[in-house]
Motif scaffolding. Structure first.
Motif, mmCIF file in Angstrom:
data_model
loop_
_atom_site.group_PDB
_atom_site.id
_atom_site.type_symbol
_atom_site.label_atom_id
_atom_site.label_comp_id
_atom_site.label_asym_id
_atom_site.label_seq_id
_atom_site.Cartn_x
_atom_site.Cartn_y
_atom_site.Cartn_z
ATOM 1 N N LEU A 181 14.464 4.845 -4.113
ATOM 2 C CA LEU A 181 13.512 4.467 -3.064
ATOM 3 C C LEU A 181 12.425 3.553 -3.629
ATOM 4 C CD1 LEU A 181 13.082 7.898 -1.202
ATOM 5 C CD2 LEU A 181 14.506 5.951 -0.539
ATOM 6 N N ILE A 182 11.972 3.880 -4.844
ATOM 7 C CA ILE A 182 10.941 3.043 -5.476
ATOM 8 C C ILE A 182 11.497 1.654 -5.765
ATOM 9 C CG2 ILE A 182 9.550 2.764 -7.576
ATOM 10 C CD1 ILE A 182 9.280 5.866 -7.598
ATOM 11 N N ALA A 223 0.842 -1.204 0.000
ATOM 12 C CA ALA A 223 0.000 0.000 0.000
ATOM 13 C C ALA A 223 0.872 1.247 0.000
ATOM 14 C CB ALA A 223 -0.932 -0.013 1.215
ATOM 15 N N ALA A 224 1.947 1.228 0.791
ATOM 16 C CA ALA A 224 2.864 2.377 0.844
ATOM 17 C C ALA A 224 3.562 2.567 -0.499
ATOM 18 C CB ALA A 224 3.888 2.177 1.960
ATOM 19 N N LEU A 225 3.952 1.472 -1.118
ATOM 20 C CA LEU A 225 4.593 1.548 -2.443
ATOM 21 C C LEU A 225 3.636 2.184 -3.456
ATOM 22 C CD1 LEU A 225 6.681 0.834 -4.649
ATOM 23 C CD2 LEU A 225 5.759 -1.503 -4.650
ATOM 24 N N GLU A 226 2.389 1.767 -3.421
ATOM 25 C CA GLU A 226 1.405 2.325 -4.367
ATOM 26 C C GLU A 226 1.222 3.833 -4.152
ATOM 27 O OE1 GLU A 226 -1.211 -1.783 -4.899
ATOM 28 O OE2 GLU A 226 -2.122 -0.047 -3.944
ATOM 29 N N GLU A 227 1.165 4.228 -2.886
ATOM 30 C CA GLU A 227 1.013 5.659 -2.593
ATOM 31 C C GLU A 227 2.261 6.429 -3.040
ATOM 32 O OE1 GLU A 227 -1.732 6.977 -1.699
ATOM 33 O OE2 GLU A 227 -2.833 5.157 -1.154
ATOM 34 N N MET A 228 3.418 5.838 -2.788
ATOM 35 C CA MET A 228 4.688 6.462 -3.152
ATOM 36 C C MET A 228 4.782 6.673 -4.667
ATOM 37 S SD MET A 228 8.430 4.596 -2.844
ATOM 38 C CE MET A 228 8.334 4.187 -1.127
ATOM 39 N N VAL A 229 4.444 5.633 -5.414
ATOM 40 C CA VAL A 229 4.540 5.700 -6.876
ATOM 41 C C VAL A 229 3.496 6.660 -7.449
ATOM 42 C CG1 VAL A 229 4.186 4.366 -8.995
ATOM 43 C CG2 VAL A 229 5.610 3.442 -7.152
ATOM 44 N N SER A 230 2.280 6.593 -6.933
ATOM 45 C CA SER A 230 1.220 7.467 -7.445
ATOM 46 C C SER A 230 1.611 8.925 -7.263
ATOM 47 C CB SER A 230 -0.102 7.184 -6.718
ATOM 48 O OG SER A 230 -0.474 5.859 -6.944
ATOM 49 N N GLN A 242 8.843 9.899 3.077
ATOM 50 C CA GLN A 242 9.949 10.717 2.565
ATOM 51 C C GLN A 242 9.642 11.245 1.162
ATOM 52 O OE1 GLN A 242 12.313 11.337 4.664
ATOM 53 N NE2 GLN A 242 13.595 12.601 3.341
ATOM 54 N N VAL A 243 9.122 10.382 0.306
ATOM 55 C CA VAL A 243 8.819 10.796 -1.069
ATOM 56 C C VAL A 243 7.719 11.862 -1.062
ATOM 57 C CG1 VAL A 243 7.820 10.023 -3.271
ATOM 58 C CG2 VAL A 243 9.594 8.658 -2.158
ATOM 59 N N LEU A 244 6.760 11.743 -0.168
ATOM 60 C CA LEU A 244 5.679 12.730 -0.114
ATOM 61 C C LEU A 244 6.088 14.024 0.586
ATOM 62 C CD1 LEU A 244 3.953 10.172 -0.926
ATOM 63 C CD2 LEU A 244 2.085 11.262 0.313
ATOM 64 N N GLY A 245 7.256 14.006 1.222
ATOM 65 C CA GLY A 245 7.745 15.220 1.866
ATOM 66 C C GLY A 245 6.788 15.704 2.940
#
Lengths: 393, 80
Positions: free
Chosen positions: A277-278, A249-256, A330-333
């Motif tokens: 990170l991805i 779920a975190a990966l999906e949010e990160m990529v989106s 981290q990706v979403l800052g």
């Protein structure tokens, strides 16, 4: 295994998670409750019956399908997944394995239909990892047992109808089924939590609770060695898949987010440090899922190695969930720490997976013991009494 | 049967190479394994000897020694 078609119930769980759980998981978290209507819907869809035997009203899913179903529900909402872990795995599967014929006949159909919600009451205010040191006691009395003590951090304890309670007498642990409404049993909801906010955690007080003789699960004294250990194996298997769920779920949010957010004149997905990170998250999710699928295959084959492998899978995926959800933040800052985005909740939820059903440190001890047995170089496998050769020293 | 059980135990205990497990050694009391190993023994016994142990026989005493496990398997094989 990825090419095997999904069991219809797994596909149903995916649709339910996407339509009902994922959009509302933040709401459940804020309200400190997966609501009754959602629990009823999970029961009506057959998710609570998934792994239980067909002869008792269950769906009789194989271990792989049950794991996949757990992951789908977990991707939608970690607190809803927790219901599967305690109700279906820790209590339902344990009763199916070690319960008496009467206990199976009485309780499994009710658990399968969701008419009764079950919880697992082992942990106490002063006793966590060292489970054999619990202080709750039982005393044999006329026609039954008298229970006295307190349990804490009991997932779904605040709304459960049935409690699988562990207690000791003269150094021997035994397990009992206790029903809500039994005089002397009371539950107190726990709030102020980092994670599992929707999972109805409770402290349970057993103040001179009397249960009938047939409430005993397994034999007297078999509470830790067989009942708790069986339950915790089923629970670890469930939590291993829960780790995959949170990580994915975190990966999906990160990529989106990385696909739509722009910085320095280009999408985040074009920045190589974000790609790193991805890449780590993708590799982590795939490796974690592969470990869980290995345990599933062993379980479905009736191979007792599933127990060791479940420890490894739980250890790996719970840590992966923490790492990947942290990277998603981290990706979403700054947006990553806002409750308007799911990753802050996933990050919080990930941490509890390292604590429950055997902490990371307990898994490390068990895995080290396994490794010390398993991974000896051939030179050390000499016959008893034979001195080592000079080359092997 | 005893050798098969012994082989399984030896593959799952952390003891020095020259340690031998005797038929009447209590593997739990001697510290060769912890009670966490009990469920693995039950699963092994059921899978290896194609028996289903009734809940009233699922007690540590029936899994503590090679003798006890052999006796347990013998009991169910007699029934079948």
């Amino acid at each position: 295994m990825a090419s095997r078609s999904l069991h219809p119930l797994v596909a149903q769980a995916r649709a339910f998670a996407n339509q009902v759980l994922r959009p509302r998981a933040g709401e459940f978290d804020a309200a400190y409750a997966v609501p009754a209507d959602v629990i009823s819907a999970m029961a009506e869809q057959g998710f609570l019956a998934s792994m239980l035997p067909v002869e008792y009203g269950g769906a009789g899913l194989d271990a792989l399908s049950y794991g996949q179903l757990t992951a789908e529900i977990g991707k939608g909402c970690n607190s809803a997944r927790a219901l599967l872990t305690v109700h279906t795995s820790l209590v339902g599967e344990t009763l199916a394995r070690l319960g008496s014929p009467d206990q199976k006949l009485t309780w499994l159909p009710r658990l399968a239909r969701g008419e009764s919600i079950a919880c697992f009451a082992l942990t106490e205010p002063e006793t966590g990892s060292n489970a054999s040191a619990i202080k709750t006691t039982y005393q044999p009395v006329t026609d039954g047992y008298l229970l006295q003590g307190r349990k804490k951090w009991i997932t779904y304890g605040a709304i459960a109808d049935l409690f699988l309670v562990f207690a000791t007498c003269a150094g021997e642990m035994s397990a009992f089924l206790v029903e809500r409404g039994n005089p002397g049993l009371s539950t107190h909801r726990i709030t102020g939590l980092l994670a599992s906010r929707g999972a109805h955690l409770a402290e349970i007080e057993l103040d001179n609770v009397t249960v009938p003789a047939d409430a005993l699960v397994g034999r007297l004294g078999a509470g830790f060695s067989f009942v708790a250990n069986a339950a915790l194996f089923y629970g670890r298997y469930s939590i291993a898949w829960a780790g995959v769920a949170v990580a994915e779920a975190a990966l999906e949010e990160m990529v989106s987010y990385a696909r739509r957010r722009e910085q320095f004149g280009k999408k985040l997905r074009m920045h190589q440090l974000v790609q790193a990170l991805i890449a780590d998250a993708v590799a982590g999710v795939h490796s974690g899922r592969a470990l869980c699928e290995k345990v599933a295959a062993l379980r479905d084959a009736g191979d007792d190695e599933a127990i060791n492998e479940a420890n490894i899978a739980k250890y790996v995926t719970s840590r992966l969930a923490v790492k990947i959800s942290a990277d998603a933040v981290q990706v979403l800052g700054a947006n990553g720490i806002s409750e308007r985005y799911p990753v802050e909740r996933l990050y919080r939820e990930s941490k509890v997976l390292e604590i429950i059903e055997g902490s990371t440190q307990i898994q490390q001890m068990l895995i080290a013991e396994f490794g010390i047995r398993r991974y000896r170089a051939p030179a050390t496998l000499r016959p008893a009494g034979t001195p080592p050769s000079k080359e092997s020293i | 049967m005893r050798e098969k059980i012994r082989e399984f135990i030896m593959a799952n205990v952390n003891v020095d190479e020259d340690t031998a497990v005797k038929d009447d050694d209590n593997i739990f009391r001697l510290g060769y394994v912890s009670s966490l190993f009990a469920m693995r023994l039950l699963n092994f016994i059921e899978a290896s000897f194609a028996i289903t142990v009734d809940d009233e026989d699922i007690a540590l005493v029936n899994f503590s020694t090679i003798d006890a496990m052999a006796k347990l398997v013998g009991k169910y094989r007699t029934y079948s």
